[in-house]
Design an enzyme around this catalytic site. Structure first.
Site, short mmCIF file in Angstrom:
data_model
loop_
_atom_site.label_atom_id
_atom_site.label_comp_id
_atom_site.label_asym_id
_atom_site.label_seq_id
_atom_site.Cartn_x
_atom_site.Cartn_y
_atom_site.Cartn_z
N CYS A 1 0.97 -1.00 -0.05
CA CYS A 1 -0.24 -0.39 0.20
C CYS A 1 1.24 1.00 0.07
O CYS A 1 0.40 1.97 -0.26
CB CYS A 1 -0.63 0.22 1.32
N HIS B 1 -2.71 6.88 2.57
CA HIS B 1 -3.48 5.49 1.74
C HIS B 1 -5.63 5.08 2.82
O HIS B 1 -5.20 5.88 4.11
CB HIS B 1 -2.08 4.19 1.97
N ASN C 1 -10.42 -0.15 0.20
CA ASN C 1 -9.20 -0.07 0.29
C ASN C 1 -8.41 -0.14 -0.68
O ASN C 1 -8.31 -1.54 -1.90
CB ASN C 1 -8.12 -1.08 1.36
N1 ACO Z 1 -18.84 -8.67 9.71
C1 ACO Z 1 -19.31 -9.18 11.29
N2 ACO Z 1 -18.38 -8.80 11.97
C2 ACO Z 1 -16.96 -9.59 11.75
C3 ACO Z 1 -17.10 -9.12 10.56
C4 ACO Z 1 -17.49 -8.01 9.58
N3 ACO Z 1 -17.13 -7.92 8.39
N4 ACO Z 1 -15.33 -9.15 10.58
C5 ACO Z 1 -14.89 -9.94 12.13
N5 ACO Z 1 -16.14 -9.70 12.09
C6 ACO Z 1 -16.38 -9.96 13.77
C7 ACO Z 1 -15.49 -11.71 14.21
O1 ACO Z 1 -15.19 -12.27 13.84
C8 ACO Z 1 -14.84 -11.03 15.93
O2 ACO Z 1 -16.35 -12.06 16.22
P1 ACO Z 1 -15.66 -12.74 17.64
O3 ACO Z 1 -16.10 -11.14 18.06
O4 ACO Z 1 -17.39 -13.57 18.13
O5 ACO Z 1 -15.12 -13.81 17.45
C9 ACO Z 1 -15.86 -9.16 15.93
O6 ACO Z 1 -15.91 -9.05 14.74
C10 ACO Z 1 -14.32 -8.43 16.35
O7 ACO Z 1 -13.13 -8.79 15.05
P2 ACO Z 1 -11.99 -8.14 15.14
O8 ACO Z 1 -11.32 -8.54 14.62
O9 ACO Z 1 -11.96 -8.00 16.86
O10 ACO Z 1 -12.08 -6.57 14.70
P3 ACO Z 1 -11.93 -5.41 15.20
O11 ACO Z 1 -12.62 -4.18 15.65
O12 ACO Z 1 -10.46 -5.42 15.19
O13 ACO Z 1 -11.81 -4.48 13.54
C11 ACO Z 1 -10.59 -4.30 11.67
C12 ACO Z 1 -11.45 -5.49 11.89
C13 ACO Z 1 -11.52 -3.94 10.87
C14 ACO Z 1 -10.01 -5.23 10.77
C15 ACO Z 1 -9.43 -3.89 12.93
O14 ACO Z 1 -9.07 -4.49 13.23
C16 ACO Z 1 -8.90 -2.70 11.08
O15 ACO Z 1 -9.45 -2.56 11.02
N6 ACO Z 1 -7.37 -3.60 11.13
C17 ACO Z 1 -6.70 -2.44 10.31
C18 ACO Z 1 -6.31 -3.30 9.27
C19 ACO Z 1 -6.56 -2.74 7.71
O16 ACO Z 1 -7.62 -1.65 7.53
N7 ACO Z 1 -6.61 -3.08 7.37
C20 ACO Z 1 -6.56 -2.61 5.63
C21 ACO Z 1 -5.44 -3.15 4.57
S1 ACO Z 1 -3.96 -3.10 5.20
C22 ACO Z 1 -3.82 -1.50 4.51
O17 ACO Z 1 -4.11 -1.65 4.13
C23 ACO Z 1 -2.10 -1.48 5.63
#
Ligand code: ACO
Length: 319
Positions: free
Chosen positions: A110, A244, A274
């Protein structure tokens, strides 16, 4: 000698998938995706190729710059992958445009657009080209596991391009790589070698969302603070922050920690998801089209991604 940006362009596939569309095939909801990521919809490839998207974005940028492909001295393509493992997107794009110059891909995930700006600065410093095309394009829907709701909802497909000419618009640029593949990676597809004894992981993107989140927020803040300190530019003087577009929560967390006024942060993640390396040039093009960019405006461009890689630049808009 660095460069100035003479033209911008972008291209997104025709097919739009909303969060509600994804909720039809996955155990997810519009509410979860919006509140956790800021994303409302994304464009996904159906009949288009990555080369098609890169070519459409490039033609728009070339037209705006008043340059024809034969005048290009270099083509740089930040991407995690074009239409083939080899040749690179840069070669297929060069053919699609009818250009004749050297062309290469840059895979810095990215952050690739920032790495390409650095390479372009070197090309201009060595007087190897009068015009450089940077065309960042991604077809991320091809490498998502559409049964993994924690990754596939985040990404989209698209391309953004800039045409650069000689100038002095790049005021500062910092790049970093911290080799740490585990939290975010996609594997090379396994072949049928009879000697390979380690079974490769599937080729989908794997991500530890929380690790990526922590890295992203800290690297945006340190990159921007370094640039402000080094150049002596005050936070008030920054007119546009083009980060980004990974996740609105990442952008908001950085916005709260940094001294730049909150209304300077530009966004397109709601509409695109993204786009990896393409997200910065796509957002830059949207800002230009919306006439937000005025001659002399100072802008920060900041990318971060798999590797981990990151890059931050201070650029003056002087088209
Ligand atoms: N819909 C519904 N529920 C979901 C989804 C979804 N799409 N995805 C995950 N869940 C659930 C999980 O299964 C989990 O359920 P559980 O509590 O029963 O186990 C719950 O939601 C919480 O999951 P987490 O992974 O803890 O959720 P979090 O609040 O951390 O959000 C996310 C996840 C959005 C990916 C977050 O970690 C984040 O923003 N990370 C940054 C990563 C990112 O943006 N990457 C982009 C690509 S990398 C880059 O460009 C650099």
């Amino acid at each position: 000698m660095s460069f100035r940006i003479l033209g911008t362009g972008s291209a997104l596939p025709q097919c739009v998938k909303t969060n509600d569309d994804l909720a039809q095939i996955l155990d997810t909801s519009d509410q979860w995706i919006r509140t956790r990521t800021g994303i409302c919809r994304r464009h996904v490839m159906t009949t288009e190729t990555v080369t098609d998207l890169a070519a459409e974005a490039s033609r728009k940028a070339l037209e705006q710059a008043g340059i024809v492909p034969e005048e290009l001295g270099w083509i740089l393509c930040p991407t995690v992958g074009g239409d083939y493992i080899t040749p690179g997107l840069s070669a297929t794009l060069q053919a699609a445009l009818g250009a004749h110059c050297p062309a290469m891909d840059i895979n810095a995930a990215c952050s690739g657009f920032l790495f390409a700006l650095d390479a372009a600065e070197g090309i201009f410093a060595r007087k190897k080209a009068r015009y450089v095309l940077i065309a960042a394009a991604e077809g991320l829907s091809r490498i998502m596991d559409w049964e993994d709701r924690s990754t596939c909802v985040l990404f989209g497909d698209g391309a953004g391009a800039v045409v650069l000419g000689e100038g002095e618009s790049l005021l500062s640029l910092h790049l970093e790589t911290k080799g740490c593949p585990e939290p975010l990676h996609g594997c090379f597809p396994g072949g049928n070698s009879p000697w390979l004894s380690v079974k490769p992981e599937n080729h989908f993107v794997h991500m530890d969302g929380q690790e990526v989140y922590k890295f992203a927020v800290s690297t945006i803040c340190s990159g921007i603070e370094t640039i402000l300190q080094e150049t002596g530019v005050s936070p008030e003087e920054i007119r546009h922050v083009i980060l980004h577009q990974a996740n609105l929560r990442i952008i908001d967390a950085a916005r709260k920690k940094l001294p730049i006024p909150g209304d300077r942060y530009r966004l397109c993640i709601q509409e695109t998801g993204n786009l990896s390396a393409a997200s910065i040039p796509v957002l830059l093009d949207f800002c230009r089209r919306d006439q937000l960019l005025k001659p002399g405006d100072l802008m920060i461009l900041c990318g971060f991604g798999a590797g981990f890689t990151s890059g931050t630049a201070l650029v003056r808009w002087e088209p």
